[in-house]
Design a protein around this motif. Structure first.
Motif, PDB file in Angstrom:
ATOM      1  N   ARG A 162      64.806 101.083  97.256  1.00 22.16           N
ATOM      2  CA  ARG A 162      66.173 101.390  97.683  1.00 22.16           C
ATOM      3  C   ARG A 162      67.167 100.463  96.987  1.00 22.16           C
ATOM      4  O   ARG A 162      68.250 100.889  96.569  1.00 22.16           O
ATOM      5  CB  ARG A 162      66.286 101.262  99.206  1.00 22.16           C
ATOM      6  CG  ARG A 162      65.525 102.347  99.952  1.00 22.16           C
ATOM      7  CD  ARG A 162      65.797 102.306 101.440  1.00 22.16           C
ATOM      8  NE  ARG A 162      65.041 103.325 102.147  1.00 22.16           N
ATOM      9  CZ  ARG A 162      65.173 103.593 103.440  1.00 22.16           C
ATOM     10  NH1 ARG A 162      66.048 102.911 104.172  1.00 22.16           N
ATOM     11  NH2 ARG A 162      64.440 104.541 104.006  1.00 22.16           N
ATOM     12  N   ASN A 163      66.775  99.203  96.852  1.00 20.80           N
ATOM     13  CA  ASN A 163      67.632  98.271  96.127  1.00 20.80           C
ATOM     14  C   ASN A 163      67.685  98.607  94.642  1.00 20.80           C
ATOM     15  O   ASN A 163      68.691  98.339  93.977  1.00 20.80           O
ATOM     16  CB  ASN A 163      67.140  96.831  96.323  1.00 20.80           C
ATOM     17  CG  ASN A 163      67.640  96.229  97.625  1.00 20.80           C
ATOM     18  OD1 ASN A 163      68.800  96.393  97.983  1.00 20.80           O
ATOM     19  ND2 ASN A 163      66.770  95.517  98.320  1.00 20.80           N
ATOM     20  N   LEU A 183      78.542  96.102 101.458  1.00 21.46           N
ATOM     21  CA  LEU A 183      77.113  96.174 101.734  1.00 21.46           C
ATOM     22  C   LEU A 183      76.598  97.605 101.571  1.00 21.46           C
ATOM     23  O   LEU A 183      77.110  98.538 102.187  1.00 21.46           O
ATOM     24  CB  LEU A 183      76.829  95.684 103.153  1.00 21.46           C
ATOM     25  CG  LEU A 183      75.356  95.574 103.553  1.00 21.46           C
ATOM     26  CD1 LEU A 183      74.655  94.517 102.710  1.00 21.46           C
ATOM     27  CD2 LEU A 183      75.238  95.245 105.040  1.00 21.46           C
ATOM     28  N   GLY A 184      75.594  97.797 100.725  1.00 22.49           N
ATOM     29  CA  GLY A 184      74.988  99.104 100.532  1.00 22.49           C
ATOM     30  C   GLY A 184      75.814 100.073  99.707  1.00 22.49           C
ATOM     31  O   GLY A 184      75.419 101.226  99.537  1.00 22.49           O
ATOM     32  N   SER A 185      76.944  99.614  99.148  1.00 23.14           N
ATOM     33  CA  SER A 185      77.839 100.502  98.399  1.00 23.14           C
ATOM     34  C   SER A 185      77.778 100.205  96.903  1.00 23.14           C
ATOM     35  O   SER A 185      77.541  99.064  96.493  1.00 23.14           O
ATOM     36  CB  SER A 185      79.279 100.328  98.887  1.00 23.14           C
ATOM     37  OG  SER A 185      80.185 101.043  98.059  1.00 23.14           O
ATOM     38  N   GLN A 238      71.064 100.183  90.276  1.00 23.18           N
ATOM     39  CA  GLN A 238      71.337 101.072  89.160  1.00 23.18           C
ATOM     40  C   GLN A 238      72.689 101.765  89.321  1.00 23.18           C
ATOM     41  O   GLN A 238      73.448 101.898  88.348  1.00 23.18           O
ATOM     42  CB  GLN A 238      70.209 102.102  89.030  1.00 23.18           C
ATOM     43  CG  GLN A 238      68.901 101.497  88.552  1.00 23.18           C
ATOM     44  CD  GLN A 238      67.742 102.480  88.579  1.00 23.18           C
ATOM     45  OE1 GLN A 238      67.826 103.518  89.231  1.00 23.18           O
ATOM     46  NE2 GLN A 238      66.667 102.162  87.887  1.00 23.18           N
ATOM     47  N   ALA A 239      72.983 102.186  90.531  1.00 24.07           N
ATOM     48  CA  ALA A 239      74.271 102.836  90.788  1.00 24.07           C
ATOM     49  C   ALA A 239      75.426 101.853  90.568  1.00 24.07           C
ATOM     50  O   ALA A 239      76.474 102.227  90.027  1.00 24.07           O
ATOM     51  CB  ALA A 239      74.304 103.386  92.209  1.00 24.07           C
ATOM     52  N   ALA A 258      73.600  99.907  81.025  1.00 28.11           N
ATOM     53  CA  ALA A 258      73.610  99.573  82.453  1.00 28.11           C
ATOM     54  C   ALA A 258      72.166  99.475  82.932  1.00 28.11           C
ATOM     55  O   ALA A 258      71.373 100.395  82.722  1.00 28.11           O
ATOM     56  CB  ALA A 258      74.357 100.658  83.240  1.00 28.11           C
ATOM     57  N   ASN A 259      71.822  98.366  83.574  1.00 27.11           N
ATOM     58  CA  ASN A 259      70.438  98.086  83.955  1.00 27.11           C
ATOM     59  C   ASN A 259      70.368  97.587  85.396  1.00 27.11           C
ATOM     60  O   ASN A 259      70.816  96.482  85.702  1.00 27.11           O
ATOM     61  CB  ASN A 259      69.836  97.030  83.027  1.00 27.11           C
ATOM     62  CG  ASN A 259      69.938  97.414  81.567  1.00 27.11           C
ATOM     63  OD1 ASN A 259      69.042  98.012  81.014  1.00 27.11           O
ATOM     64  ND2 ASN A 259      71.065  97.072  80.930  1.00 27.11           N
TER      65      ASN A 259
END
Length: 220
Positions: A138-139, A80-82, A144-145, A173-174
Protein backbone atom coordinates in the motif's frame (compact mmCIF):
# COMPACT_ATOMS: atom_id res chain seq x y z
CA UNK A 1 54.68 -34.78 -23.86
CA UNK A 2 54.54 -32.42 -26.85
CA UNK A 3 50.73 -32.35 -26.51
CA UNK A 4 50.91 -31.60 -22.78
CA UNK A 5 53.48 -28.88 -23.39
CA UNK A 6 51.24 -27.33 -26.05
CA UNK A 7 48.21 -27.42 -23.76
CA UNK A 8 50.14 -25.86 -20.91
CA UNK A 9 51.34 -23.09 -23.21
CA UNK A 10 47.76 -22.49 -24.39
CA UNK A 11 46.42 -22.34 -20.83
CA UNK A 12 49.23 -19.96 -19.85
CA UNK A 13 48.42 -17.71 -22.80
CA UNK A 14 44.72 -17.67 -21.83
CA UNK A 15 45.61 -16.88 -18.22
CA UNK A 16 47.91 -14.03 -19.24
CA UNK A 17 45.28 -12.62 -21.62
CA UNK A 18 42.66 -12.76 -18.87
CA UNK A 19 44.98 -11.00 -16.38
CA UNK A 20 45.74 -8.27 -18.92
CA UNK A 21 42.00 -7.74 -19.48
CA UNK A 22 41.33 -7.59 -15.75
CA UNK A 23 44.05 -4.99 -15.33
CA UNK A 24 42.68 -2.97 -18.26
CA UNK A 25 39.15 -3.11 -16.83
CA UNK A 26 40.46 -2.06 -13.40
CA UNK A 27 42.26 0.89 -14.99
CA UNK A 28 39.08 1.89 -16.82
CA UNK A 29 37.00 1.67 -13.66
CA UNK A 30 39.56 3.72 -11.74
CA UNK A 31 39.52 6.40 -14.44
CA UNK A 32 35.71 6.55 -14.43
CA UNK A 33 35.60 6.57 -10.62
CA UNK A 34 38.00 9.52 -10.46
CA UNK A 35 35.91 11.41 -13.00
CA UNK A 36 32.74 10.61 -11.04
CA UNK A 37 34.31 11.86 -7.82
CA UNK A 38 35.28 15.13 -9.47
CA UNK A 39 31.79 15.65 -10.93
CA UNK A 40 30.13 14.72 -7.62
CA UNK A 41 32.27 17.12 -5.61
CA UNK A 42 31.74 19.97 -8.06
CA UNK A 43 27.99 19.41 -8.31
CA UNK A 44 27.62 19.17 -4.55
CA UNK A 45 29.51 22.46 -4.14
CA UNK A 46 27.29 24.19 -6.71
CA UNK A 47 24.08 22.83 -5.19
CA UNK A 48 25.23 23.81 -1.72
CA UNK A 49 26.11 27.31 -2.90
CA UNK A 50 22.76 27.74 -4.66
CA UNK A 51 20.50 26.39 -1.90
CA UNK A 52 22.41 26.90 1.37
CA UNK A 53 20.13 29.71 2.54
CA UNK A 54 16.95 27.85 1.54
CA UNK A 55 17.57 24.39 3.00
CA UNK A 56 16.74 25.25 6.65
CA UNK A 57 13.37 26.81 5.85
CA UNK A 58 12.56 24.00 3.42
CA UNK A 59 13.55 21.41 6.03
CA UNK A 60 15.78 19.86 3.39
CA UNK A 61 19.32 18.49 3.22
CA UNK A 62 21.84 17.67 0.50
CA UNK A 63 23.40 14.22 0.60
CA UNK A 64 26.83 14.51 -1.02
CA UNK A 65 27.41 10.78 -1.52
CA UNK A 66 24.04 10.21 -3.20
CA UNK A 67 23.90 13.62 -4.91
CA UNK A 68 20.41 13.90 -3.48
CA UNK A 69 18.35 16.80 -2.20
CA UNK A 70 16.08 15.40 0.48
CA UNK A 71 12.81 17.04 1.60
CA UNK A 72 12.01 15.54 4.98
CA UNK A 73 9.08 17.38 6.52
CA UNK A 74 5.96 15.15 6.19
CA UNK A 75 3.62 17.90 7.38
CA UNK A 76 4.74 20.08 4.48
CA UNK A 77 4.77 17.45 1.72
CA UNK A 78 1.45 15.54 1.71
CA UNK A 79 -1.55 14.84 3.89
CA UNK A 80 -1.62 11.42 5.51
CA UNK A 81 -2.41 8.78 2.87
CA UNK A 82 -2.72 11.40 0.11
CA UNK A 83 -0.73 11.86 -3.10
CA UNK A 84 -1.78 15.50 -3.57
CA UNK A 85 1.01 18.01 -3.02
CA UNK A 86 0.28 20.38 -0.17
CA UNK A 87 0.32 24.12 -1.00
CA UNK A 88 3.54 24.73 0.92
CA UNK A 89 5.36 21.97 -0.95
CA UNK A 90 4.14 23.42 -4.24
CA UNK A 91 5.64 26.77 -3.25
CA UNK A 92 8.92 25.07 -2.43
CA UNK A 93 9.00 23.21 -5.75
CA UNK A 94 8.18 26.42 -7.64
CA UNK A 95 11.26 28.01 -6.11
CA UNK A 96 13.54 24.97 -6.06
CA UNK A 97 13.08 23.12 -9.33
CA UNK A 98 13.88 25.77 -11.97
CA UNK A 99 17.10 26.66 -10.14
CA UNK A 100 17.96 22.98 -9.70
CA UNK A 101 17.35 22.29 -13.37
CA UNK A 102 19.48 25.27 -14.40
CA UNK A 103 22.46 23.68 -12.65
CA UNK A 104 21.89 20.20 -14.07
CA UNK A 105 21.40 21.38 -17.64
CA UNK A 106 24.38 23.72 -17.62
CA UNK A 107 27.28 22.89 -19.95
CA UNK A 108 29.26 21.89 -16.88
CA UNK A 109 27.02 18.90 -16.05
CA UNK A 110 24.47 18.04 -18.72
CA UNK A 111 26.73 15.53 -20.49
CA UNK A 112 27.50 13.74 -17.20
CA UNK A 113 23.90 13.01 -16.22
CA UNK A 114 22.28 9.64 -16.86
CA UNK A 115 19.10 10.13 -14.81
CA UNK A 116 17.43 12.50 -12.37
CA UNK A 117 15.29 10.44 -10.02
CA UNK A 118 12.37 11.87 -8.09
CA UNK A 119 12.07 9.32 -5.29
CA UNK A 120 9.15 8.91 -2.93
CA UNK A 121 9.80 7.19 0.40
CA UNK A 122 7.40 6.21 3.19
CA UNK A 123 7.64 4.81 6.68
CA UNK A 124 6.77 1.14 7.22
CA UNK A 125 3.45 2.08 8.83
CA UNK A 126 -0.02 2.02 7.37
CA UNK A 127 -2.47 1.36 10.16
CA UNK A 128 -2.66 -0.98 13.12
CA UNK A 129 -5.00 -3.44 11.36
CA UNK A 130 -2.79 -3.86 8.29
CA UNK A 131 -0.32 -6.71 8.00
CA UNK A 132 3.34 -5.92 7.30
CA UNK A 133 3.26 -7.19 3.70
CA UNK A 134 0.08 -5.28 2.94
CA UNK A 135 1.56 -2.11 4.44
CA UNK A 136 4.57 -2.38 2.16
CA UNK A 137 2.49 -2.69 -1.01
CA UNK A 138 0.00 0.00 0.00
CA UNK A 139 2.89 2.32 0.75
CA UNK A 140 4.41 1.36 -2.60
CA UNK A 141 1.26 2.49 -4.40
CA UNK A 142 1.21 5.68 -2.34
CA UNK A 143 4.87 6.52 -2.90
CA UNK A 144 4.52 5.91 -6.63
CA UNK A 145 1.47 8.15 -6.82
CA UNK A 146 3.28 10.87 -4.88
CA UNK A 147 6.33 10.88 -7.12
CA UNK A 148 4.13 11.02 -10.21
CA UNK A 149 2.35 14.02 -8.69
CA UNK A 150 5.68 15.72 -8.00
CA UNK A 151 6.98 14.98 -11.50
CA UNK A 152 3.80 16.20 -13.17
CA UNK A 153 3.87 19.40 -11.11
CA UNK A 154 7.50 20.37 -11.74
CA UNK A 155 7.22 19.63 -15.46
CA UNK A 156 4.22 21.94 -15.70
CA UNK A 157 6.22 24.88 -14.36
CA UNK A 158 6.40 27.54 -17.15
CA UNK A 159 9.98 28.34 -16.13
CA UNK A 160 11.17 24.92 -17.36
CA UNK A 161 9.10 24.84 -20.57
CA UNK A 162 12.16 25.09 -22.84
CA UNK A 163 13.61 21.95 -21.22
CA UNK A 164 10.62 19.67 -21.72
CA UNK A 165 12.40 17.24 -24.04
CA UNK A 166 15.38 16.99 -21.70
CA UNK A 167 13.04 16.40 -18.74
CA UNK A 168 11.18 13.62 -20.58
CA UNK A 169 14.47 11.93 -21.42
CA UNK A 170 16.19 12.14 -18.05
CA UNK A 171 13.73 12.73 -15.19
CA UNK A 172 11.88 9.73 -13.72
CA UNK A 173 9.42 9.14 -10.88
CA UNK A 174 10.28 6.29 -8.50
CA UNK A 175 8.12 5.14 -5.59
CA UNK A 176 10.16 3.04 -3.17
CA UNK A 177 7.71 2.46 -0.30
CA UNK A 178 9.58 1.69 2.93
CA UNK A 179 12.57 -0.03 1.29
CA UNK A 180 15.01 2.73 2.29
CA UNK A 181 14.07 3.64 5.84
CA UNK A 182 15.98 6.25 7.82
CA UNK A 183 17.02 4.96 11.22
CA UNK A 184 18.12 6.64 14.44
CA UNK A 185 21.40 6.03 16.26
CA UNK A 186 19.92 2.91 17.88
CA UNK A 187 19.02 1.40 14.53
CA UNK A 188 15.30 1.99 15.01
CA UNK A 189 13.09 3.35 12.25
CA UNK A 190 12.52 7.10 12.33
CA UNK A 191 9.03 7.18 10.76
CA UNK A 192 8.88 10.95 10.30
CA UNK A 193 12.26 11.28 8.57
CA UNK A 194 11.57 8.15 6.50
CA UNK A 195 8.60 9.93 4.88
CA UNK A 196 10.39 12.08 2.34
CA UNK A 197 10.85 13.10 -1.29
CA UNK A 198 14.31 13.10 -2.84
CA UNK A 199 15.70 14.53 -6.06
CA UNK A 200 18.72 12.37 -6.85
CA UNK A 201 21.21 12.53 -9.71
CA UNK A 202 22.71 9.43 -11.31
CA UNK A 203 25.77 10.26 -13.36
CA UNK A 204 26.92 8.47 -16.48
CA UNK A 205 29.92 7.21 -14.48
CA UNK A 206 27.66 4.72 -12.69
CA UNK A 207 26.34 3.50 -16.03
CA UNK A 208 29.83 3.22 -17.52
CA UNK A 209 31.18 1.22 -14.57
CA UNK A 210 28.17 -1.12 -14.72
CA UNK A 211 28.79 -1.61 -18.46
CA UNK A 212 32.47 -2.47 -17.89
CA UNK A 213 31.54 -4.98 -15.19
CA UNK A 214 28.80 -6.45 -17.38
CA UNK A 215 31.20 -6.94 -20.29
CA UNK A 216 33.73 -8.52 -17.94
CA UNK A 217 31.18 -11.01 -16.59
CA UNK A 218 29.97 -11.92 -20.09
CA UNK A 219 33.49 -12.69 -21.31
CA UNK A 220 34.21 -16.45 -21.16
Amino acid sequence: SDLMTGLMALFLLIAISYMVKIEADAAQIKEVAVAYSEVRDAMYADLQKEFADDLPRWRAQIDKEQLAIRFTEPEVLFDLGSAELKPKFREILDDFFPRYLAILTSEKYRDSIAEVRIEGHTSSRWNQDTQVGDSYFRNMELSQARTRSALRYVMANPKVAENQEWLKQFVTANGLSSSHLIRDLNGLEDPDRSQRVEFRVRTDAEVRIAKILSLEQSTP
